[in-house]
Write a protein that holds these residues in place. Structure first.
Motif, PDB file in Angstrom:
ATOM      1  N   PHE A   1     136.341  52.991   6.483  1.00 42.75           N
ATOM      2  CA  PHE A   1     135.027  52.483   5.947  1.00 42.75           C
ATOM      3  C   PHE A   1     133.282  52.405   7.173  1.00 42.75           C
ATOM      4  CE2 PHE A   1     136.585  48.398   3.428  1.00 42.75           C
ATOM      5  CZ  PHE A   1     137.024  49.529   3.099  1.00 42.75           C
ATOM      6  N   VAL A   2     133.493  52.653   8.248  1.00 40.44           N
ATOM      7  CA  VAL A   2     132.285  52.978   9.466  1.00 40.44           C
ATOM      8  C   VAL A   2     132.616  54.531   8.835  1.00 40.44           C
ATOM      9  CG1 VAL A   2     131.790  53.766  11.772  1.00 40.44           C
ATOM     10  CG2 VAL A   2     132.293  51.084  10.909  1.00 40.44           C
ATOM     11  N   LEU A   3     133.603  55.576   9.559  1.00 42.32           N
ATOM     12  CA  LEU A   3     133.527  56.794   8.420  1.00 42.32           C
ATOM     13  C   LEU A   3     133.230  57.252   7.595  1.00 42.32           C
ATOM     14  CD1 LEU A   3     136.013  58.148  11.077  1.00 42.32           C
ATOM     15  CD2 LEU A   3     134.106  58.686  11.307  1.00 42.32           C
ATOM     16  N   ILE A   4     133.453  56.629   6.308  1.00 40.88           N
ATOM     17  CA  ILE A   4     133.412  56.526   5.231  1.00 40.88           C
ATOM     18  C   ILE A   4     131.716  56.199   5.264  1.00 40.88           C
ATOM     19  CG2 ILE A   4     133.511  56.113   2.569  1.00 40.88           C
ATOM     20  CD1 ILE A   4     136.128  55.628   3.497  1.00 40.88           C
ATOM     21  N   SER A   5     130.839  55.430   5.787  1.00 45.22           N
ATOM     22  CA  SER A   5     129.721  55.525   5.557  1.00 45.22           C
ATOM     23  C   SER A   5     129.052  56.507   5.542  1.00 45.22           C
ATOM     24  CB  SER A   5     129.178  54.074   5.857  1.00 45.22           C
ATOM     25  OG  SER A   5     128.097  53.011   5.753  1.00 45.22           O
ATOM     26  N   LEU A   6     129.335  56.711   7.046  1.00 42.18           N
ATOM     27  CA  LEU A   6     128.347  57.417   7.938  1.00 42.18           C
ATOM     28  C   LEU A   6     128.766  59.268   6.837  1.00 42.18           C
ATOM     29  CD1 LEU A   6     130.162  57.408  11.556  1.00 42.18           C
ATOM     30  CD2 LEU A   6     127.284  57.166  11.478  1.00 42.18           C
ATOM     31  N   HIS A   7     129.946  59.335   6.789  1.00 40.67           N
ATOM     32  CA  HIS A   7     130.120  60.497   5.990  1.00 40.67           C
ATOM     33  C   HIS A   7     129.354  60.715   4.623  1.00 40.67           C
ATOM     34  CE1 HIS A   7     131.679  62.878   2.091  1.00 40.67           C
ATOM     35  NE2 HIS A   7     131.598  63.431   3.526  1.00 40.67           N
TER      36      HIS A   7
END
Length: 178
Positions: free
Chosen positions: A88-94
């Motif tokens: 979720f953190v990586l998706i949000s940063l993306h």
């Protein structure tokens, strides 16, 4: 007397054996990272940070490689859940780096909830609702797109939960039939 692995009951509550579910984590992070890396080089109508998108893609691939060598079969199933907040953190940063188009990035959340449905017991997806909502809305709120954030999370959350629940239900029935 027969030997039973200490986490054998853990496998009874979900469709996929832990080792396979863990390898699936690896493949999903690797593929999502690869798609993100490739997308950083494609033309875009949105103002994106190509370096940021590339960094997120590479981070996803590194997580996938690390996940590929972890001893999933020796760990209890709940230890796999660390991957969801990280995803979720990586998706949000993306989303933040790629211009926060909620109709484009929902697919990454769907992939995470599909994994939850087939790799975890029924109902686990509900534990992640607050994190999902925060992760989904944060990039849009940071870019001052509050109305769009609210509208898009209202359609995305039920879809993700329905897909996860349907897959978990099918997995439960298949396991019982076996």
């Amino acid at each position: 007397m027969t030997y039973t692995h200490p986490h054998a009951a853990d496998d009874y509550n979900a469709a996929l054996p832990r080792a396979l579910a863990g390898r699936m984590i690896s493949v999903l992070f690797l593929l999502s990272g690869l798609v993100t890396v490739v997308s950083s080089f494609l033309p875009s109508e949105l103002m994106i940070s190509r370096a940021g998108v590339l960094a997120v893609g590479l981070a996803g691939m590194v997580v996938g490689l690390v996940a590929g060598v972890l001893p999933w079969q020796r760990w209890p199933r709940h230890r796999m859940l660390w991957c969801l907040p990280l995803a979720f953190v990586l998706i949000s940063l993306h989303n933040l780096f790629s211009g926060a188009d909620p109709y484009h990035y929902t697919i990454f959340y769907l992939i995470a909830f599909i994994w939850l449905g087939i790799a975890q017991p029924r109902g686990v997806a509900f534990w992640f609702i607050p994190l999902f909502v925060f992760s989904y809305m944060a990039p849009l709120l940071l870019l001052d797109r509050t109305n769009e954030a609210i509208r898009s999370v209202i359609y995305a959350l039920p879809v993700c939960l329905l897909i996860s629940g349907a897959l978990a239900g099918v997995a439960d029935r298949l396991r019982k039939v076996q």
